[in-house]
Design a protein around this motif. Structure first.
Motif, PDB file in Angstrom:
ATOM      1  N   ALA A  52       0.842  -1.207   0.000  1.00 61.83           N
ATOM      2  CA  ALA A  52       0.000   0.000   0.000  1.00 61.83           C
ATOM      3  C   ALA A  52       0.874   1.253   0.000  1.00 61.83           C
ATOM      4  CB  ALA A  52      -0.936  -0.007   1.201  1.00 61.83           C
ATOM      5  N   GLU A  53       1.963   1.236   0.770  1.00 60.16           N
ATOM      6  CA  GLU A  53       2.887   2.375   0.784  1.00 60.16           C
ATOM      7  C   GLU A  53       3.574   2.536  -0.563  1.00 60.16           C
ATOM      8  OE1 GLU A  53       4.148   2.474   5.478  1.00 60.16           O
ATOM      9  OE2 GLU A  53       5.104   0.990   4.167  1.00 60.16           O
ATOM     10  N   VAL A  54       3.962   1.419  -1.184  1.00 65.30           N
ATOM     11  CA  VAL A  54       4.578   1.469  -2.509  1.00 65.30           C
ATOM     12  C   VAL A  54       3.607   2.090  -3.508  1.00 65.30           C
ATOM     13  CG1 VAL A  54       5.398   0.068  -4.439  1.00 65.30           C
ATOM     14  CG2 VAL A  54       6.167  -0.433  -2.119  1.00 65.30           C
ATOM     15  N   ASP A  55       2.359   1.660  -3.479  1.00 64.76           N
ATOM     16  CA  ASP A  55       1.356   2.229  -4.384  1.00 64.76           C
ATOM     17  C   ASP A  55       1.230   3.740  -4.187  1.00 64.76           C
ATOM     18  OD1 ASP A  55       0.837  -0.268  -5.442  1.00 64.76           O
ATOM     19  OD2 ASP A  55      -0.990  -0.584  -4.258  1.00 64.76           O
ATOM     20  N   ALA A  56       1.164   4.173  -2.942  1.00 67.34           N
ATOM     21  CA  ALA A  56       1.038   5.604  -2.649  1.00 67.34           C
ATOM     22  C   ALA A  56       2.263   6.378  -3.135  1.00 67.34           C
ATOM     23  CB  ALA A  56       0.822   5.816  -1.152  1.00 67.34           C
ATOM     24  N   LEU A  57       3.448   5.824  -2.943  1.00 64.57           N
ATOM     25  CA  LEU A  57       4.672   6.507  -3.383  1.00 64.57           C
ATOM     26  C   LEU A  57       4.754   6.616  -4.900  1.00 64.57           C
ATOM     27  CD1 LEU A  57       7.296   5.041  -0.901  1.00 64.57           C
ATOM     28  CD2 LEU A  57       6.579   7.427  -1.078  1.00 64.57           C
ATOM     29  N   THR A  58       4.367   5.557  -5.604  1.00 64.11           N
ATOM     30  CA  THR A  58       4.425   5.620  -7.070  1.00 64.11           C
ATOM     31  C   THR A  58       3.411   6.618  -7.605  1.00 64.11           C
ATOM     32  OG1 THR A  58       3.006   3.679  -7.299  1.00 64.11           O
ATOM     33  CG2 THR A  58       5.386   3.311  -7.379  1.00 64.11           C
ATOM     34  N   VAL A  59       2.242   6.698  -6.993  1.00 64.94           N
ATOM     35  CA  VAL A  59       1.250   7.693  -7.403  1.00 64.94           C
ATOM     36  C   VAL A  59       1.793   9.103  -7.158  1.00 64.94           C
ATOM     37  CG1 VAL A  59      -1.022   8.657  -6.833  1.00 64.94           C
ATOM     38  CG2 VAL A  59      -0.753   6.201  -7.152  1.00 64.94           C
ATOM     39  N   ALA A  60       2.550   9.275  -6.083  1.00 61.92           N
ATOM     40  CA  ALA A  60       3.124  10.583  -5.741  1.00 61.92           C
ATOM     41  C   ALA A  60       4.312  10.952  -6.629  1.00 61.92           C
ATOM     42  CB  ALA A  60       3.549  10.604  -4.276  1.00 61.92           C
ATOM     43  N   GLY A  61       4.869   9.978  -7.381  1.00 65.10           N
ATOM     44  CA  GLY A  61       5.947  10.295  -8.310  1.00 65.10           C
ATOM     45  C   GLY A  61       7.255   9.566  -8.105  1.00 65.10           C
ATOM     46  N   ALA A  62       7.308   8.618  -7.176  1.00 62.19           N
ATOM     47  CA  ALA A  62       8.540   7.853  -6.968  1.00 62.19           C
ATOM     48  C   ALA A  62       8.748   6.884  -8.137  1.00 62.19           C
ATOM     49  CB  ALA A  62       8.467   7.070  -5.659  1.00 62.19           C
ATOM     50  N   ALA A  63      10.008   6.624  -8.460  1.00 60.56           N
ATOM     51  CA  ALA A  63      10.342   5.664  -9.524  1.00 60.56           C
ATOM     52  C   ALA A  63      10.187   4.249  -8.986  1.00 60.56           C
ATOM     53  CB  ALA A  63      11.769   5.885 -10.001  1.00 60.56           C
ATOM     54  N   ASP A  64       9.625   3.376  -9.784  1.00 61.42           N
ATOM     55  CA  ASP A  64       9.399   1.989  -9.386  1.00 61.42           C
ATOM     56  C   ASP A  64      10.415   1.099 -10.097  1.00 61.42           C
ATOM     57  OD1 ASP A  64       8.477  -0.480  -8.635  1.00 61.42           O
ATOM     58  OD2 ASP A  64       6.426  -0.164  -9.351  1.00 61.42           O
ATOM     59  N   ARG A  65      11.413   0.622  -9.363  1.00 62.86           N
ATOM     60  CA  ARG A  65      12.454  -0.248  -9.910  1.00 62.86           C
ATOM     61  C   ARG A  65      12.425  -1.620  -9.248  1.00 62.86           C
ATOM     62  NH1 ARG A  65      12.270   3.211 -13.135  1.00 62.86           N
ATOM     63  NH2 ARG A  65      13.798   4.807 -13.557  1.00 62.86           N
ATOM     64  N   ARG A  66      11.244  -2.019  -8.781  1.00 65.50           N
ATOM     65  CA  ARG A  66      11.130  -3.336  -8.144  1.00 65.50           C
ATOM     66  C   ARG A  66      11.315  -4.442  -9.164  1.00 65.50           C
ATOM     67  NH1 ARG A  66       5.368  -3.070  -5.750  1.00 65.50           N
ATOM     68  NH2 ARG A  66       5.140  -1.778  -7.609  1.00 65.50           N
ATOM     69  N   GLN A  67      11.767  -5.601  -8.669  1.00 68.01           N
ATOM     70  CA  GLN A  67      11.942  -6.785  -9.501  1.00 68.01           C
ATOM     71  C   GLN A  67      10.995  -7.863  -9.003  1.00 68.01           C
ATOM     72  OE1 GLN A  67      16.015  -7.553  -8.606  1.00 68.01           O
ATOM     73  NE2 GLN A  67      16.732  -6.509 -10.440  1.00 68.01           N
ATOM     74  N   ASN A  68      10.410  -8.591  -9.929  1.00 67.45           N
ATOM     75  CA  ASN A  68       9.604  -9.747  -9.540  1.00 67.45           C
ATOM     76  C   ASN A  68      10.544 -10.889  -9.221  1.00 67.45           C
ATOM     77  OD1 ASN A  68       7.064  -8.584  -9.858  1.00 67.45           O
ATOM     78  ND2 ASN A  68       7.118  -8.926 -12.050  1.00 67.45           N
ATOM     79  N   LEU A  69      10.395 -11.460  -8.049  1.00 68.98           N
ATOM     80  CA  LEU A  69      11.250 -12.564  -7.629  1.00 68.98           C
ATOM     81  C   LEU A  69      10.525 -13.880  -7.864  1.00 68.98           C
ATOM     82  CD1 LEU A  69      12.515 -11.093  -4.252  1.00 68.98           C
ATOM     83  CD2 LEU A  69      13.623 -10.992  -6.490  1.00 68.98           C
ATOM     84  N   LYS A  70      11.273 -14.893  -8.274  1.00 68.93           N
ATOM     85  CA  LYS A  70      10.720 -16.213  -8.509  1.00 68.93           C
ATOM     86  C   LYS A  70      11.339 -17.191  -7.533  1.00 68.93           C
ATOM     87  CE  LYS A  70      10.597 -15.613 -13.474  1.00 68.93           C
ATOM     88  NZ  LYS A  70      11.010 -16.217 -14.743  1.00 68.93           N
ATOM     89  N   ALA A  71      10.546 -18.100  -7.083  1.00 73.22           N
ATOM     90  CA  ALA A  71      11.059 -19.170  -6.222  1.00 73.22           C
ATOM     91  C   ALA A  71      11.781 -20.187  -7.102  1.00 73.22           C
ATOM     92  CB  ALA A  71       9.938 -19.830  -5.470  1.00 73.22           C
ATOM     93  N   THR A  72      12.954 -20.609  -6.672  1.00 75.12           N
ATOM     94  CA  THR A  72      13.714 -21.574  -7.472  1.00 75.12           C
ATOM     95  C   THR A  72      13.966 -22.863  -6.700  1.00 75.12           C
ATOM     96  OG1 THR A  72      15.783 -20.552  -6.763  1.00 75.12           O
ATOM     97  CG2 THR A  72      14.855 -19.810  -8.857  1.00 75.12           C
TER      98      THR A  72
END
Length: 78
Positions: A52-72
């Motif tokens: 929820a905080e990530v969503d709020a920050l991206t709406v406010a203008g923060a850059a989103d550089r998250r990576q999707n992690l996969k279980a191996t």
């Protein structure tokens, strides 16, 4: 909530070293692969965020550089 965002897109964080504030446009959201959590880096440390905080920050203008992690691992529940 770890972060509060003002109407002018200034983000306020509570950190172990006290409060910090930054404009959302200066923030980059990353993924910490060891903890499998989203975070922002402030003064050499990391502030971990809820989705929820990530969503709020991206709406406010923060850059989103998250990576999707996969279980191996074969014993993974994912």
């Amino acid at each position: 909530m770890t972060v509060r965002i003002d109407d002018d897109q200034t983000c306020h964080f509570e950190t172990p070293n006290g409060p910090e504030q930054r404009p959302a446009s200066e923030l980059t959201i990353i993924t910490d692969p060891d903890k499998a959590m989203s975070a922002v880096e402030l003064n050499g440390g990391r502030v971990y965020l809820t989705e929820a905080e990530v969503d709020a920050l991206t709406v406010a203008g923060a850059a989103d550089r998250r990576q999707n992690l996969k279980a191996t691992d074969s014993d993974s529940v994912i």
